[in-house]
Design an enzyme around this catalytic site. Structure first.
Site, short mmCIF file in Angstrom:
data_model
loop_
_atom_site.label_atom_id
_atom_site.label_comp_id
_atom_site.label_asym_id
_atom_site.label_seq_id
_atom_site.Cartn_x
_atom_site.Cartn_y
_atom_site.Cartn_z
N ARG A 1 -1.65 3.89 8.35
CA ARG A 1 -2.73 4.36 9.22
C ARG A 1 -3.22 3.23 10.14
O ARG A 1 -3.46 3.44 11.34
CB ARG A 1 -3.86 4.93 8.37
CG ARG A 1 -3.42 6.13 7.55
CD ARG A 1 -4.33 6.41 6.37
NE ARG A 1 -5.68 6.83 6.79
CZ ARG A 1 -6.68 7.01 5.93
NH1 ARG A 1 -6.50 6.80 4.64
NH2 ARG A 1 -7.86 7.39 6.38
N ILE B 1 -1.31 6.90 -3.63
CA ILE B 1 -1.45 7.25 -2.22
C ILE B 1 -2.88 7.76 -2.01
O ILE B 1 -3.56 8.13 -2.96
CB ILE B 1 -0.41 8.31 -1.76
CG1 ILE B 1 -0.43 9.54 -2.68
CG2 ILE B 1 0.97 7.70 -1.70
CD1 ILE B 1 0.58 10.61 -2.27
N ASP B 2 -3.33 7.75 -0.77
CA ASP B 2 -4.71 8.12 -0.46
C ASP B 2 -4.97 9.59 -0.78
O ASP B 2 -4.05 10.41 -0.86
CB ASP B 2 -5.01 7.86 1.01
CG ASP B 2 -4.92 6.39 1.39
OD1 ASP B 2 -5.18 5.55 0.51
OD2 ASP B 2 -4.56 6.10 2.55
N ARG B 3 -6.24 9.92 -0.91
CA ARG B 3 -6.66 11.27 -1.28
C ARG B 3 -6.03 12.34 -0.38
O ARG B 3 -5.52 13.36 -0.88
CB ARG B 3 -8.19 11.38 -1.21
CG ARG B 3 -8.74 12.76 -1.53
CD ARG B 3 -10.23 12.81 -1.32
NE ARG B 3 -10.58 12.57 0.08
CZ ARG B 3 -11.83 12.42 0.52
NH1 ARG B 3 -12.85 12.43 -0.33
NH2 ARG B 3 -12.07 12.21 1.80
#
Length: 252
Positions: A178, A76-78
């Site tokens: 997103r 998953i993204d930061r």
């Protein structure tokens, strides 16, 4: 087309705190905090989840997807928070990777988005790289890869004009939630790439809330939830589930 070899990075164990949700000899499930990069890469050579896992698990953690990503089967993204399952050895990693390919690892996300969404919906729009950028993604009906997101409205805050939604991914494209929510006019607030509106939160309010998979060695079905982080919980009036009971009922 051949690609250049990745930049060499010496991955070292680092004593970074982890919230461990479940652990045995084969797998570990963690609740990743915001701001933590999953694996080392140019620009983020250390201070990542992989560095923390190497310290926590020791030499048992095997590299199954290249030296920079030992045990990592999904990411998953930061600034996205929540649940990740990591393999602790090669056999578990191969089996979990097959489960990912066969869509047998089920994830449910929670997000806060701008505006009032429909009660539920399906977003079916291909995603590709934005021209001239290695980071940004966009809807690209000509060259993009198939991407499909399902969402359901959980609650709506009229004063802030924010919707709290549950999401499931039929595909796993970079920045999928997103980009898809922005595409239908309901971007995530605080998203520095797609909607840098920081009135209510300083990062995209996206959380990997539910995780369900088959244990790679025992065959036991496992299911977990992770509470919303404080910055998201402060924007949500609805109380959170405390267990997985009912989480996967009437799956959408």
């Amino acid at each position: 087309v051949s690609r250049p070899a990745p930049e060499a990075i010496d991955v070292v164990p680092q004593n970074i705190p982890l919230e461990v949700v479940y652990e045995d000899a084969d797998v570990i499930v963690v609740n990743k905090p915001k701001g933590l990069v999953v694996h080392p890469a140019p620009g983020h050579p250390d201070g990542t989840l992989v560095n923390a896992l190497l310290y926590h698990c020791g030499e048992s953690l095997s590299g199954i997807n290249g030296e920079l990503r030992p045990g990592i089967v999904h990411r998953i993204d930061r600034d996205t928070t929540g649940l990740l399952v990591i393999a602790k050895h090669l056999l578990a990693g191969c089996i979990l990777s097959d489960q990912m390919l066969n869509r047998q690892i089920h994830r449910q996300y929670r997000a806060i988005v701008c505006g009032k969404t429909e009660k539920e919906g399906i977003i079916d729009a291909p995603i590709g790289r934005a021209e001239g950028s290695t980071v940004l993604r966009r809807i690209d009906f000509e060259h993009g890869e198939t991407a499909r997101t399902r969402y359901r409205l959980l609650s709506y805050d009229e004063e802030k004009d924010l919707s709290y939604i549950s999401l499931k991914l039929d595909t796993g494209r970079t920045h999928q939630i997103r980009v898809h929510m922005s595409y239908i006019g309901h971007p995530l607030p605080g998203d520095f790439l797609y909607n840098p509106d920081y009135r209510y939160i300083s990062r995209q309010p996206l959380h990997s809330y539910g995780l369900k998979f088959i244990h790679p060695l025992t065959g036991e079905p496992l299911s977990f939830t992770a509470h919303l982080p404080a910055d998201m919980a402060a924007l949500v009036k609805e109380p959170e589930l405390t267990s997985t009971e009912g989480l996967w009922d009437n799956d959408f």
